[in-house]
Motif scaffolding. Structure first.
Motif, short mmCIF file in Angstrom:
data_model
loop_
_atom_site.label_atom_id
_atom_site.label_comp_id
_atom_site.label_asym_id
_atom_site.label_seq_id
_atom_site.Cartn_x
_atom_site.Cartn_y
_atom_site.Cartn_z
N CYS A 63 4.33 1.82 1.61
CA CYS A 63 4.59 0.38 1.52
C CYS A 63 4.17 -0.14 0.14
O CYS A 63 3.31 0.45 -0.51
N PRO A 64 4.74 -1.24 -0.30
CA PRO A 64 4.25 -1.88 -1.53
C PRO A 64 2.77 -2.25 -1.36
O PRO A 64 2.32 -2.56 -0.26
N LEU A 65 2.03 -2.23 -2.47
CA LEU A 65 0.60 -2.52 -2.40
C LEU A 65 0.33 -3.92 -1.87
O LEU A 65 -0.70 -4.16 -1.23
N TYR A 66 1.23 -4.86 -2.13
CA TYR A 66 1.02 -6.24 -1.67
C TYR A 66 2.16 -6.62 -0.73
O TYR A 66 3.02 -7.44 -1.06
N LEU A 67 2.13 -6.05 0.47
CA LEU A 67 3.13 -6.34 1.48
C LEU A 67 2.73 -7.61 2.24
O LEU A 67 1.63 -7.69 2.79
N PHE A 76 0.11 -0.33 8.22
CA PHE A 76 0.88 -0.25 6.98
C PHE A 76 0.01 0.38 5.90
O PHE A 76 -1.11 -0.06 5.66
N THR A 77 0.53 1.43 5.26
CA THR A 77 -0.24 2.13 4.24
C THR A 77 0.53 2.19 2.93
O THR A 77 1.76 2.13 2.92
N SER A 78 -0.22 2.34 1.85
CA SER A 78 0.38 2.42 0.52
C SER A 78 -0.18 3.63 -0.21
O SER A 78 -1.22 4.18 0.17
N VAL A 79 0.51 4.01 -1.26
CA VAL A 79 0.03 5.08 -2.13
C VAL A 79 -0.72 4.45 -3.30
O VAL A 79 -0.18 3.54 -3.96
N ASP A 80 -1.94 4.90 -3.54
CA ASP A 80 -2.75 4.37 -4.64
C ASP A 80 -3.09 5.52 -5.56
O ASP A 80 -3.76 6.47 -5.16
N TYR A 81 -2.61 5.47 -6.80
CA TYR A 81 -2.83 6.57 -7.74
C TYR A 81 -4.15 6.38 -8.47
O TYR A 81 -4.48 5.27 -8.87
#
Length: 206
Positions: free
Chosen positions: A175-179, A201-206
């Motif tokens: 998901c987008p970081l700011y959903l 809801f989860t996001s990818v954080d590099y």
């Protein structure tokens, strides 16, 4: 489509029996073929639970040549056990990682070990209905809502989208970081999750 409908009918009618293990099982899977983030979610389960439970991971060993029950060792070649089970074993050497093409036999074999697990995580087991898990966690790629997709080979679905009804928990990945809350609500509507299971809801954080 017809084969999947017939298969579902055989399971729901009891013509094909499902097996419920004596030890709790958590199934992590997807309806979309590849790319939903199942292996990272399995690793998250291991990190969360391994300190307090004797956790084992059971996989089919996709692309590995092994067909029977096999305990994965860090020195095993990926060509034997598959790259994802080997990755999990090397990152978490203290837990038991096993592969078996037959899920039921794999679970039964794990239960006979001297250090038998008290919780089994089934990697990519949502479609494998020969086992009734204690919890079914279904992953959906944010970018590929399942009710807007098609079955293989026209799309990326490997099972019927209505099988989402079997999930206890649904997790949207990538998901987008700011959903926004309205965005979350729209995702639930698009995937027929109102009302429905618990949704995260989860996001990818590099």
């Amino acid at each position: 489509y017809l084969a999947l409908k017939a298969r579902d009918l055989l399971y729901t009618s009891g013509k094909i029996e499902s097996f419920e293990a004596d030890v709790p099982t958590i199934c992590i899977g997807g309806i979309t073929a590849g790319g939903t983030g199942k292996t990272p979610m399995v690793e998250l389960m291991v990190r969360m639970l391994a300190e307090e439970r004797r956790v084992a991971v059971l996989s089919r060993g996709y692309k590995g040549s092994n067909k029977g029950f096999h305990i994965v060792e860090a020195e095993d070649p990926a060509s034997l056990v598959g790259d994802e089970p080997l990755q999990i074993k090397r990152k978490y050497p203290r837990i038991t990682v096993a592969v078996d093409r037959n899920r039921r036999e794999g679970v039964e074999s794990l239960q006979t070990l001297l250090d038998a697990p008290d919780l089994i995580v089934l990697d990519d087991g949502f479609q494998r209905r020969d086992i009734i898990p204690a919890k079914n966690i279904l992953l959906i790629d944010y970018n590929r809502p399942i009710f807007s997709d098609e079955l293989l080979p026209l799309g990326r679905l490997r099972d019927l989208p209505e099988q989402i009804e079997r999930a206890d928990t649904v997790i949207f990945t990538k998901c987008p970081l700011y959903l926004t809350e309205s965005g979350k609500q729209q995702l639930k509507e698009e995937n027929h999750l109102l009302p429905g299971p618990k949704v995260f809801f989860t996001s990818v954080d590099y």
